[in-house]
Write a protein that holds these residues in place. Sequence first.
Motif, PDB file in Angstrom:
ATOM      1  N   TYR A 109      57.305   0.185   0.168  1.00 44.89           N
ATOM      2  CA  TYR A 109      56.565  -0.244  -1.017  1.00 44.89           C
ATOM      3  C   TYR A 109      55.293   0.594  -1.178  1.00 44.89           C
ATOM      4  N   TYR A 110      54.603   0.827  -0.078  1.00 45.86           N
ATOM      5  CA  TYR A 110      53.384   1.651  -0.105  1.00 45.86           C
ATOM      6  C   TYR A 110      53.700   3.058  -0.619  1.00 45.86           C
ATOM      7  N   LYS A 111      54.732   3.678  -0.061  1.00 47.19           N
ATOM      8  CA  LYS A 111      55.087   5.041  -0.465  1.00 47.19           C
ATOM      9  C   LYS A 111      55.527   5.096  -1.926  1.00 47.19           C
ATOM     10  N   HIS A 115      53.573   7.148  -4.809  1.00 51.66           N
ATOM     11  CA  HIS A 115      54.295   8.184  -5.544  1.00 51.66           C
ATOM     12  C   HIS A 115      54.303   7.928  -7.057  1.00 51.66           C
ATOM     13  N   ASN A 116      54.393   6.661  -7.464  1.00 49.22           N
ATOM     14  CA  ASN A 116      54.605   6.336  -8.876  1.00 49.22           C
ATOM     15  C   ASN A 116      53.406   5.760  -9.618  1.00 49.22           C
ATOM     16  N   ASN A 117      52.348   5.395  -8.917  1.00 47.52           N
ATOM     17  CA  ASN A 117      51.250   4.688  -9.562  1.00 47.52           C
ATOM     18  C   ASN A 117      49.946   5.474  -9.359  1.00 47.52           C
ATOM     19  N   VAL A 138      47.002   3.455   5.284  1.00 46.59           N
ATOM     20  CA  VAL A 138      47.795   2.224   5.224  1.00 46.59           C
ATOM     21  C   VAL A 138      48.990   2.307   6.171  1.00 46.59           C
ATOM     22  N   SER A 139      49.731   3.400   6.135  1.00 41.72           N
ATOM     23  CA  SER A 139      50.912   3.542   7.010  1.00 41.72           C
ATOM     24  C   SER A 139      50.527   3.467   8.487  1.00 41.72           C
ATOM     25  N   GLU A 140      49.428   4.119   8.844  1.00 39.22           N
ATOM     26  CA  GLU A 140      48.970   4.097  10.238  1.00 39.22           C
ATOM     27  C   GLU A 140      48.558   2.687  10.657  1.00 39.22           C
ATOM     28  N   CYS A 141      47.864   1.996   9.773  1.00 41.39           N
ATOM     29  CA  CYS A 141      47.448   0.617  10.073  1.00 41.39           C
ATOM     30  C   CYS A 141      48.657  -0.281  10.285  1.00 41.39           C
ATOM     31  N   ILE A 142      49.627  -0.177   9.388  1.00 40.69           N
ATOM     32  CA  ILE A 142      50.836  -1.010   9.511  1.00 40.69           C
ATOM     33  C   ILE A 142      51.529  -0.712  10.835  1.00 40.69           C
ATOM     34  N   LEU A 143      51.638   0.559  11.183  1.00 40.56           N
ATOM     35  CA  LEU A 143      52.283   0.945  12.440  1.00 40.56           C
ATOM     36  C   LEU A 143      51.503   0.418  13.648  1.00 40.56           C
ATOM     37  N   LEU A 144      50.190   0.550  13.633  1.00 38.78           N
ATOM     38  CA  LEU A 144      49.370   0.070  14.754  1.00 38.78           C
ATOM     39  C   LEU A 144      49.529  -1.432  14.967  1.00 38.78           C
TER      40      LEU A 144
END
Length: 164
Positions: A109-111, A115-117, A138-144
């Motif tokens: 959803y983040y990606k 990409h679109n917004n 955001v991706s790093e936070c979610i992964l952590l």
Amino acid sequence: LMQTEMHHVRTLKIMLRVYVRELKENLQMDSGKLDCLFPRLENLLELHTHFLSRLKERRRENLTSPNERNYSINRVADILITQFSGEVGGRMKESYGDFCSHHTEAVSYYKEQLHNNKKFQNIIRKVNNLSIVRRLGVSECILLVTQRIMKYPVLVERIILNTE
């Protein structure tokens, strides 16, 4: 344990108080979409803030002198048992179960939004330039956050190996 817990609480605070706030205020993103990106985030922050405060309180109790930083913590098992079993343990399982099971969905959803917004893109770019964020996208936070729950067995094992 305390050091990594402080870092984890910091990551959760950045997610909630920087990313969520910016997306809510500047993009008027609704709660459903924010929950898709960051499921159970408030619960996780509450659980970990309480855990960290109990660890810090135990550290204060073990100071040899009020104005020194010299301490040796003699007991931590009671705090760990409370955090990972019973009611609090159940809340941890629920919150992490929800967060981790939606990891792929959240990142997708983040990606997709990135990409679109264009407005989303601009807000994320603005947030990423803040010094408080320090390379925590955001991706790093979610992964952590997803990986955090798996670190406790290793941390507890080290405590057991290095204590009587």
